[in-house]
Design a protein around this motif. Structure first.
Motif, PDB file in Angstrom:
ATOM      1  N   GLU A 144       0.874  13.578  -7.825  1.00 60.62           N
ATOM      2  CA  GLU A 144       0.726  12.791  -6.603  1.00 60.62           C
ATOM      3  C   GLU A 144      -0.133  11.547  -6.870  1.00 60.62           C
ATOM      4  O   GLU A 144       0.166  10.449  -6.400  1.00 60.62           O
ATOM      5  CB  GLU A 144       0.084  13.660  -5.499  1.00 60.62           C
ATOM      6  N   ALA A 145      -1.178  11.730  -7.674  1.00 59.61           N
ATOM      7  CA  ALA A 145      -2.069  10.600  -7.979  1.00 59.61           C
ATOM      8  C   ALA A 145      -1.313   9.497  -8.722  1.00 59.61           C
ATOM      9  O   ALA A 145      -1.492   8.297  -8.441  1.00 59.61           O
ATOM     10  CB  ALA A 145      -3.255  11.081  -8.809  1.00 59.61           C
ATOM     11  N   GLN A 146      -0.455   9.903  -9.647  1.00 60.13           N
ATOM     12  CA  GLN A 146       0.313   8.906 -10.423  1.00 60.13           C
ATOM     13  C   GLN A 146       1.305   8.164  -9.516  1.00 60.13           C
ATOM     14  O   GLN A 146       1.472   6.950  -9.632  1.00 60.13           O
ATOM     15  CB  GLN A 146       1.063   9.602 -11.566  1.00 60.13           C
ATOM     16  N   ILE A 147       1.943   8.921  -8.630  1.00 60.52           N
ATOM     17  CA  ILE A 147       2.899   8.296  -7.703  1.00 60.52           C
ATOM     18  C   ILE A 147       2.171   7.295  -6.802  1.00 60.52           C
ATOM     19  O   ILE A 147       2.629   6.179  -6.576  1.00 60.52           O
ATOM     20  CB  ILE A 147       3.636   9.368  -6.872  1.00 60.52           C
ATOM     21  N   SER A 148       1.014   7.724  -6.305  1.00 57.33           N
ATOM     22  CA  SER A 148       0.212   6.840  -5.436  1.00 57.33           C
ATOM     23  C   SER A 148      -0.112   5.537  -6.153  1.00 57.33           C
ATOM     24  O   SER A 148       0.063   4.445  -5.613  1.00 57.33           O
ATOM     25  CB  SER A 148      -1.118   7.504  -5.070  1.00 57.33           C
ATOM     26  N   CYS A 149      -0.605   5.672  -7.381  1.00 52.71           N
ATOM     27  CA  CYS A 149      -0.991   4.483  -8.162  1.00 52.71           C
ATOM     28  C   CYS A 149       0.214   3.570  -8.391  1.00 52.71           C
ATOM     29  O   CYS A 149       0.105   2.340  -8.303  1.00 52.71           O
ATOM     30  CB  CYS A 149      -1.583   4.893  -9.506  1.00 52.71           C
ATOM     31  N   SER A 150       1.350   4.209  -8.650  1.00 51.42           N
ATOM     32  CA  SER A 150       2.553   3.424  -8.903  1.00 51.42           C
ATOM     33  C   SER A 150       2.983   2.660  -7.652  1.00 51.42           C
ATOM     34  O   SER A 150       3.376   1.489  -7.720  1.00 51.42           O
ATOM     35  CB  SER A 150       3.648   4.382  -9.395  1.00 51.42           C
ATOM     36  N   ILE A 151       2.886   3.316  -6.495  1.00 52.39           N
ATOM     37  CA  ILE A 151       3.247   2.643  -5.235  1.00 52.39           C
ATOM     38  C   ILE A 151       2.302   1.464  -4.974  1.00 52.39           C
ATOM     39  O   ILE A 151       2.740   0.354  -4.654  1.00 52.39           O
ATOM     40  CB  ILE A 151       3.211   3.648  -4.057  1.00 52.39           C
ATOM     41  N   VAL A 152       1.010   1.721  -5.137  1.00 52.44           N
ATOM     42  CA  VAL A 152       0.021   0.661  -4.878  1.00 52.44           C
ATOM     43  C   VAL A 152       0.246  -0.521  -5.828  1.00 52.44           C
ATOM     44  O   VAL A 152       0.238  -1.683  -5.399  1.00 52.44           O
ATOM     45  CB  VAL A 152      -1.424   1.209  -5.011  1.00 52.44           C
ATOM     46  N   SER A 153       0.488  -0.207  -7.109  1.00 48.33           N
ATOM     47  CA  SER A 153       0.737  -1.290  -8.082  1.00 48.33           C
ATOM     48  C   SER A 153       1.958  -2.093  -7.678  1.00 48.33           C
ATOM     49  O   SER A 153       1.953  -3.332  -7.748  1.00 48.33           O
ATOM     50  CB  SER A 153       0.982  -0.722  -9.482  1.00 48.33           C
ATOM     51  N   GLY A 154       3.004  -1.390  -7.271  1.00 46.68           N
ATOM     52  CA  GLY A 154       4.235  -2.058  -6.855  1.00 46.68           C
ATOM     53  C   GLY A 154       4.007  -3.006  -5.699  1.00 46.68           C
ATOM     54  O   GLY A 154       4.484  -4.146  -5.699  1.00 46.68           O
ATOM     55  N   ILE A 155       3.263  -2.528  -4.715  1.00 45.11           N
ATOM     56  CA  ILE A 155       2.995  -3.374  -3.532  1.00 45.11           C
ATOM     57  C   ILE A 155       2.166  -4.593  -3.934  1.00 45.11           C
ATOM     58  O   ILE A 155       2.406  -5.710  -3.465  1.00 45.11           O
ATOM     59  CB  ILE A 155       2.288  -2.554  -2.428  1.00 45.11           C
ATOM     60  N   LEU A 156       1.225  -4.357  -4.844  1.00 47.89           N
ATOM     61  CA  LEU A 156       0.352  -5.465  -5.266  1.00 47.89           C
ATOM     62  C   LEU A 156       1.118  -6.590  -5.953  1.00 47.89           C
ATOM     63  O   LEU A 156       0.734  -7.754  -5.855  1.00 47.89           O
ATOM     64  CB  LEU A 156      -0.749  -4.936  -6.204  1.00 47.89           C
ATOM     65  N   ILE A 157       2.192  -6.208  -6.640  1.00 48.31           N
ATOM     66  CA  ILE A 157       2.955  -7.267  -7.312  1.00 48.31           C
ATOM     67  C   ILE A 157       4.103  -7.781  -6.442  1.00 48.31           C
ATOM     68  O   ILE A 157       4.985  -8.502  -6.895  1.00 48.31           O
ATOM     69  CB  ILE A 157       3.494  -6.820  -8.698  1.00 48.31           C
ATOM     70  N   GLY A 158       4.090  -7.345  -5.182  1.00 47.61           N
ATOM     71  CA  GLY A 158       5.056  -7.879  -4.232  1.00 47.61           C
ATOM     72  C   GLY A 158       6.407  -7.195  -4.228  1.00 47.61           C
ATOM     73  O   GLY A 158       7.391  -7.758  -3.762  1.00 47.61           O
ATOM     74  N   ASP A 159       6.451  -5.978  -4.745  1.00 45.97           N
ATOM     75  CA  ASP A 159       7.715  -5.236  -4.781  1.00 45.97           C
ATOM     76  C   ASP A 159       7.954  -4.567  -3.419  1.00 45.97           C
ATOM     77  O   ASP A 159       7.264  -3.609  -3.042  1.00 45.97           O
ATOM     78  CB  ASP A 159       7.616  -4.179  -5.898  1.00 45.97           C
ATOM     79  N   SER A 160       8.949  -5.084  -2.689  1.00 48.15           N
ATOM     80  CA  SER A 160       9.161  -4.548  -1.335  1.00 48.15           C
ATOM     81  C   SER A 160       9.714  -3.119  -1.367  1.00 48.15           C
ATOM     82  O   SER A 160       9.555  -2.363  -0.412  1.00 48.15           O
ATOM     83  CB  SER A 160      10.105  -5.460  -0.548  1.00 48.15           C
ATOM     84  N   THR A 161      10.342  -2.737  -2.465  1.00 48.43           N
ATOM     85  CA  THR A 161      10.837  -1.347  -2.523  1.00 48.43           C
ATOM     86  C   THR A 161       9.661  -0.363  -2.586  1.00 48.43           C
ATOM     87  O   THR A 161       9.776   0.778  -2.131  1.00 48.43           O
ATOM     88  CB  THR A 161      11.753  -1.115  -3.739  1.00 48.43           C
ATOM     89  N   ALA A 162       8.557  -0.822  -3.154  1.00 45.40           N
ATOM     90  CA  ALA A 162       7.374   0.050  -3.202  1.00 45.40           C
ATOM     91  C   ALA A 162       6.851   0.293  -1.791  1.00 45.40           C
ATOM     92  O   ALA A 162       6.384   1.397  -1.461  1.00 45.40           O
ATOM     93  CB  ALA A 162       6.287  -0.579  -4.070  1.00 45.40           C
ATOM     94  N   GLU A 163       6.953  -0.741  -0.962  1.00 40.94           N
ATOM     95  CA  GLU A 163       6.511  -0.581   0.431  1.00 40.94           C
ATOM     96  C   GLU A 163       7.400   0.437   1.154  1.00 40.94           C
ATOM     97  O   GLU A 163       6.910   1.314   1.868  1.00 40.94           O
ATOM     98  CB  GLU A 163       6.545  -1.935   1.155  1.00 40.94           C
ATOM     99  N   SER A 164       8.705   0.302   0.925  1.00 37.76           N
ATOM    100  CA  SER A 164       9.626   1.255   1.544  1.00 37.76           C
ATOM    101  C   SER A 164       9.378   2.661   1.021  1.00 37.76           C
ATOM    102  O   SER A 164       9.427   3.641   1.768  1.00 37.76           O
ATOM    103  CB  SER A 164      11.076   0.889   1.227  1.00 37.76           C
ATOM    104  N   GLN A 165       9.107   2.736  -0.287  1.00 36.88           N
ATOM    105  CA  GLN A 165       8.858   4.050  -0.888  1.00 36.88           C
ATOM    106  C   GLN A 165       7.639   4.712  -0.236  1.00 36.88           C
ATOM    107  O   GLN A 165       7.648   5.917   0.045  1.00 36.88           O
ATOM    108  CB  GLN A 165       8.617   3.889  -2.392  1.00 36.88           C
ATOM    109  N   MET A 166       6.619   3.921   0.016  1.00 37.26           N
ATOM    110  CA  MET A 166       5.407   4.468   0.636  1.00 37.26           C
ATOM    111  C   MET A 166       5.730   5.028   2.027  1.00 37.26           C
ATOM    112  O   MET A 166       5.322   6.145   2.385  1.00 37.26           O
ATOM    113  CB  MET A 166       4.340   3.374   0.746  1.00 37.26           C
TER     114      MET A 166
END
Lengths: 191, 230
Positions: free
Chosen positions: A6-28
């Motif tokens: 879960e921690a790795q997934i969380s970090c991956s989502i946050v990183s994605g959002i930080l670089i402007g990846d809108s799919t990461a936002e949807s994933q969250m």
């Protein structure tokens, strides 16, 4: 390949959002949305209020994540929960609603006059529960449900009083919930 | 039914009944965000509980109409603790015996006013109607009579251990403590009485927090919310 924690997934989502990846936002939102709504709904005792709080929660969470203001990205779920609970607190603070006046304590005939969607949903739920309890042929099973949910007696107390094993108790509860789900879904389809 | 499923059932029941301490409730909620089975269990149990609580006495009577006396005993919905009649002498006795001698410190926004002799303004607030630290609100109309806040802590939940409780009332932004009561013992029946005495609060919103005191550990937050004084 090992499954991500879960921690790795969380970090991956946050990183994605930080670089402007809108799919990461949807994933969250996909990943945590249903759970957030469920928790808020239970606490607000209203789907309508919960929905409102969920929207506001996502607005704030996205803003914070985009601004890199999350202290510990590995604990994204905890952060979302905290924001949701704070928003709920603010909601009641603003509206000064008396949440401790439990709708379940009101006579059924008053429910309709109280107002919003939540109350009519409570009345629907009561009808479903009545149907489930009435369909139970075993008197002891009915008593289990009423003692557990109405009187909030502990499982051990109920088991002792009714001479049940914990396994039997779990089975009664499980069957009641399954039956309830079926009746509830049936009713939703008909509406 | 798997072990996980049984654990979920137990946790959900404790959560819905408000039997989890604040930390445990928060941990449960976070787990709920990522565990679909737990979400489903919470959703169904919540609906079932709401439905059972929404049954009228007539409904329960009808369901149990053919049952024996043992079952009929639970036909009547329990009277919530805050609805139970409490004679004035009982409140006054608790006030004198348990609450008055306990030390407490507080600061007032305005000077105290003398109250009519022999009157108490007793305000009840439930701990378990909403989960742990999530919103709750209390509105208090100050009448000039000494104010007592009361709540109920199920004695069964403390496992027979003698527990004490504290109550803090803070400014709405939590910047300053307006009143702090500590080392408050519940009655044998689980009633807690917090004597605010003749304190007079400036009208407005404040934040309150109810804690279970724990020796050598951080106090457990049982309830927090908004308290509005008029």
């Amino acid at each position: 390949m090992t499954e991500l924690t879960e921690a790795q997934i969380s970090c991956s989502i946050v990183s994605g959002i930080l670089i402007g990846d809108s799919t990461a936002e949807s994933q969250m939102i996909d990943r945590y949305g249903k759970g957030l709504f469920t928790v808020l709904r239970v606490n607000a005792k209203s789907s309508e209020i919960a929905q409102e709080i969920v929207q506001e929660t996502w607005r704030i969470v996205l803003e914070k994540v985009r601004a890199n203001e999350i202290n510990d990205p590995s604990k994204l779920a905890a952060f979302i929960t905290q924001v949701g609970k704070n928003q709920l607190l603010m909601y009641f603070r603003k509206s000064k609603r008396h949440t401790f006046v439990d709708l379940a304590e009101l006579p059924m005939e008053k429910l309709d006059s109280v107002g919003p969607e939540g109350e009519s949903e409570a009345a629907d739920l009561a009808r479903c529960v009545k149907s489930v309890l009435t369909s139970m042929r075993n008197k002891r099973d009915q008593e289990v449900i009423l003692r557990f949910y109405l009187k909030e007696e502990d499982k051990t107390v109920i088991c002792e009083a009714l001479d049940l094993t914990p396994t039997h108790f779990d089975r009664v509860l499980y069957r009641a919930k399954q039956r309830f789900k079926a009746v509830w879904q049936e009713q939703q389809v008909m509406l | 039914m798997s072990l996980d499923s049984a654990r979920n059932t137990t946790d959900v029941a404790r959560y819905l009944q408000g039997k989890m301490a604040e930390d445990e409730a928060t941990e449960f909620e976070v787990r709920c965000l990522t565990n679909e089975a737990l979400q489903q269990e919470l959703e169904t149990a919540y609906q079932l509980k709401t439905g059972v609580e929404g049954l009228s006495e007539e409904d329960v009577d009808a369901i149990l109409s053919n049952h024996d006396d043992n079952i009929a005993k639970i036909a009547n919905k329990p009277v919530a603790w805050w609805e139970r009649p409490m004679p004035f002498w009982q409140v006054a006795a608790v006030f004198v015996v348990l609450v008055a001698p306990l030390s407490f410190k507080y600061s007032f926004d305005e000077p105290s006013t003398k109250s009519p002799p022999g009157q108490l303004n007793v305000i009840s607030f439930p701990v378990s109607s909403m989960r742990g630290g999530v919103a709750s609100s209390i509105e208090i109309h100050q009448t000039g009579a000494p104010l007592v806040l009361s709540t109920f802590i199920n004695p069964a939940l403390t496992g027979g251990k003698l527990r004490t409780y504290s109550l803090d009332i803070l400014a709405s932004d939590s910047s300053t403590t307006k009143l702090a009561l500590s080392n408050i013992h519940p009655t044998e029946q689980g009633m807690l009485y917090f004597n605010l005495g003749d304190a007079v609060f400036a009208p407005g919103d404040y934040t309150f927090a109810l804690y279970q005191e724990r020796e050598g550990q951080e106090n457990a937050l049982l309830k927090q919310g908004v308290i509005t004084f008029n």
